[in-house]
Scaffold this motif. Structure first.
Motif, mmCIF file in Angstrom:
data_model
loop_
_atom_site.group_PDB
_atom_site.id
_atom_site.type_symbol
_atom_site.label_atom_id
_atom_site.label_comp_id
_atom_site.label_asym_id
_atom_site.label_seq_id
_atom_site.Cartn_x
_atom_site.Cartn_y
_atom_site.Cartn_z
ATOM 1 N N UNK A 72 0.831 -1.194 0.000
ATOM 2 C CA UNK A 72 0.000 0.000 0.000
ATOM 3 C C UNK A 72 0.870 1.249 0.000
ATOM 4 N N UNK A 73 0.299 2.353 -0.450
ATOM 5 C CA UNK A 73 1.001 3.625 -0.516
ATOM 6 C C UNK A 73 0.138 4.693 0.129
ATOM 7 N N UNK A 74 0.768 5.562 0.911
ATOM 8 C CA UNK A 74 0.064 6.688 1.524
ATOM 9 C C UNK A 74 0.391 7.933 0.719
ATOM 10 N N UNK A 75 -0.640 8.588 0.172
ATOM 11 C CA UNK A 75 -0.452 9.799 -0.620
ATOM 12 C C UNK A 75 -1.077 10.981 0.116
ATOM 13 N N UNK A 76 -0.379 12.104 0.098
ATOM 14 C CA UNK A 76 -0.849 13.324 0.756
ATOM 15 C C UNK A 76 -0.865 14.436 -0.284
ATOM 16 N N UNK A 77 -1.997 15.146 -0.391
ATOM 17 C CA UNK A 77 -2.029 16.289 -1.299
ATOM 18 C C UNK A 77 -2.605 17.500 -0.589
ATOM 19 N N UNK A 78 -2.200 18.664 -1.041
ATOM 20 C CA UNK A 78 -2.633 19.921 -0.458
ATOM 21 C C UNK A 78 -3.759 20.474 -1.319
ATOM 22 N N UNK A 79 -4.908 20.800 -0.694
ATOM 23 C CA UNK A 79 -6.092 21.246 -1.408
ATOM 24 C C UNK A 79 -6.533 22.585 -0.834
ATOM 25 N N UNK A 128 -5.220 13.051 3.061
ATOM 26 C CA UNK A 128 -4.395 11.847 3.062
ATOM 27 C C UNK A 128 -5.242 10.645 2.664
ATOM 28 N N UNK A 129 -4.616 9.710 1.987
ATOM 29 C CA UNK A 129 -5.309 8.493 1.596
ATOM 30 C C UNK A 129 -4.296 7.355 1.461
ATOM 31 N N UNK A 130 -4.724 6.153 1.813
ATOM 32 C CA UNK A 130 -3.894 4.961 1.671
ATOM 33 C C UNK A 130 -4.513 4.105 0.564
ATOM 34 N N UNK A 164 -2.221 6.101 -7.293
ATOM 35 C CA UNK A 164 -1.705 7.358 -6.750
ATOM 36 C C UNK A 164 -1.845 8.509 -7.748
ATOM 37 N N UNK A 165 -1.510 8.297 -9.006
ATOM 38 C CA UNK A 165 -1.584 9.379 -9.988
ATOM 39 C C UNK A 165 -3.015 9.866 -10.183
ATOM 40 N N UNK A 166 -3.984 8.971 -10.176
ATOM 41 C CA UNK A 166 -5.385 9.377 -10.309
ATOM 42 C C UNK A 166 -5.818 10.208 -9.101
ATOM 43 N N UNK A 167 -5.370 9.840 -7.896
ATOM 44 C CA UNK A 167 -5.705 10.577 -6.684
ATOM 45 C C UNK A 167 -5.140 11.993 -6.727
#
Length: 49
Positions: A16-23, A35-37, A43-46
């Motif tokens: 699994x990968x944890x992705x964090x983006x700033x919105x 944040x999402x796992x 990941x790229x779609x997220x």
């Protein structure tokens, strides 16, 4: 504007990968982090959303 911080997490046999983006919030204009796992291929779609 996306901040790409990705960490690899391994639980059992799944990878699994944890992705964090700033919105930017539409109401206040302040930035918040989402944040999402997920699996590494999502990941790229997220980050594009």
């Amino acid at each position: 504007m996306a901040k790409k911080a990705v960490a690899s997490l391994q639980t059992g046999s799944k990878r699994l990968t944890k992705a964090i983006k700033m919105v930017k919030s539409p109401k206040t204009g302040a930035y918040m982090f989402v944040e999402s796992i997920m699996s590494p291929d999502q990941v790229n779609d997220f980050l594009k959303k």
